[in-house]
Design an enzyme around this catalytic site. Sequence first.
Site, PDB file in Angstrom:
ATOM      1  N   ASP A   6      20.449  76.468 -33.718  1.00 39.04           N
ATOM      2  CA  ASP A   6      21.637  76.776 -34.226  1.00 39.04           C
ATOM      3  C   ASP A   6      22.910  77.342 -33.404  1.00 39.04           C
ATOM      4  OD1 ASP A   6      20.271  76.415 -36.623  1.00 39.04           O
ATOM      5  OD2 ASP A   6      20.318  78.223 -37.620  1.00 39.04           O
ATOM      6  N   HIS A  62      26.848  73.631 -39.489  1.00 42.23           N
ATOM      7  CA  HIS A  62      26.061  75.014 -39.851  1.00 42.23           C
ATOM      8  C   HIS A  62      27.015  75.882 -40.214  1.00 42.23           C
ATOM      9  CE1 HIS A  62      23.087  78.163 -39.478  1.00 42.23           C
ATOM     10  NE2 HIS A  62      23.754  78.712 -38.281  1.00 42.23           N
ATOM     11  N   HIS A  66      29.896  80.965 -41.137  1.00 38.78           N
ATOM     12  CA  HIS A  66      28.629  81.544 -40.797  1.00 38.78           C
ATOM     13  C   HIS A  66      28.448  82.836 -41.808  1.00 38.78           C
ATOM     14  CE1 HIS A  66      24.621  82.613 -38.924  1.00 38.78           C
ATOM     15  NE2 HIS A  66      24.776  81.637 -38.523  1.00 38.78           N
ATOM     16  N   HIS A 163      17.793  79.568 -31.379  1.00 40.75           N
ATOM     17  CA  HIS A 163      19.245  79.891 -31.041  1.00 40.75           C
ATOM     18  C   HIS A 163      19.722  79.857 -29.621  1.00 40.75           C
ATOM     19  CE1 HIS A 163      17.911  81.739 -34.990  1.00 40.75           C
ATOM     20  NE2 HIS A 163      19.278  81.581 -35.389  1.00 40.75           N
TER      21      HIS A 163
HETATM   22 ZN    ZN Z   1      23.186  80.630 -37.820  1.00 43.36          ZN
END
Ligand code: ZN
Length: 194
Positions: A6, A62, A66, A163
């Site tokens: 991500d 994504h 967010h 991440h």
């Molecule tokens: Zn995220």
Amino acid sequence: MALTFDVEHGDQPAHPDGTRHVLETLTDRKVVATMFIQGRWAQANPSLARDLADHGHLIGNHSHHHAPMSWLSPKAFDQDVRLAERAIRRATGHDPRPWFRCPFGDGSEDPAIRSALDRIGYRETSWHVDPFDWRGKATGPGVARLVIEEATAHGDGAVVLFHPWSRATGRALPLVIDGLRAAGARFVRMDELS
Ligand SMILES: [Zn+2]
């Protein structure tokens, strides 16, 4: 199996060069992965976003802001996904459709959200292995051990969530790749998973 990242504005404690470092590790070890890019991140980091695509990684969406997708009205939902799509296309030259990952995984199991995504050309892409690499207490070896254990237990087709802005991820990634390869794993993009 598929390593997925991500790519987004990081939480604390974020490693400022984390995403660049992850890209270098993947390149060194000849691994292709899937990058779910946040639209606002792509706007702020267009050349790094382009580098991710140019190195052969699959590009997904994504979201733009967010936010948890279940908080958005239908109109705001479509706007957010489209904004991200435009920002990602502009930066990478790639259409992220149909790959989408919900921020925080929020709504990923919700049929209403899945069909809202489907209407605009996306499919939600979840994961099997989450090492919680973003946690302040996460360590490289700890994250690597967990990923290797759980991905091996899941077997063929395992999708791992990372991440790239987390320090622990940069340290874990070489251990994960070498460890899983030694166990016979092959790394593919989401569009190559059967
Ligand atoms: Zn995220």
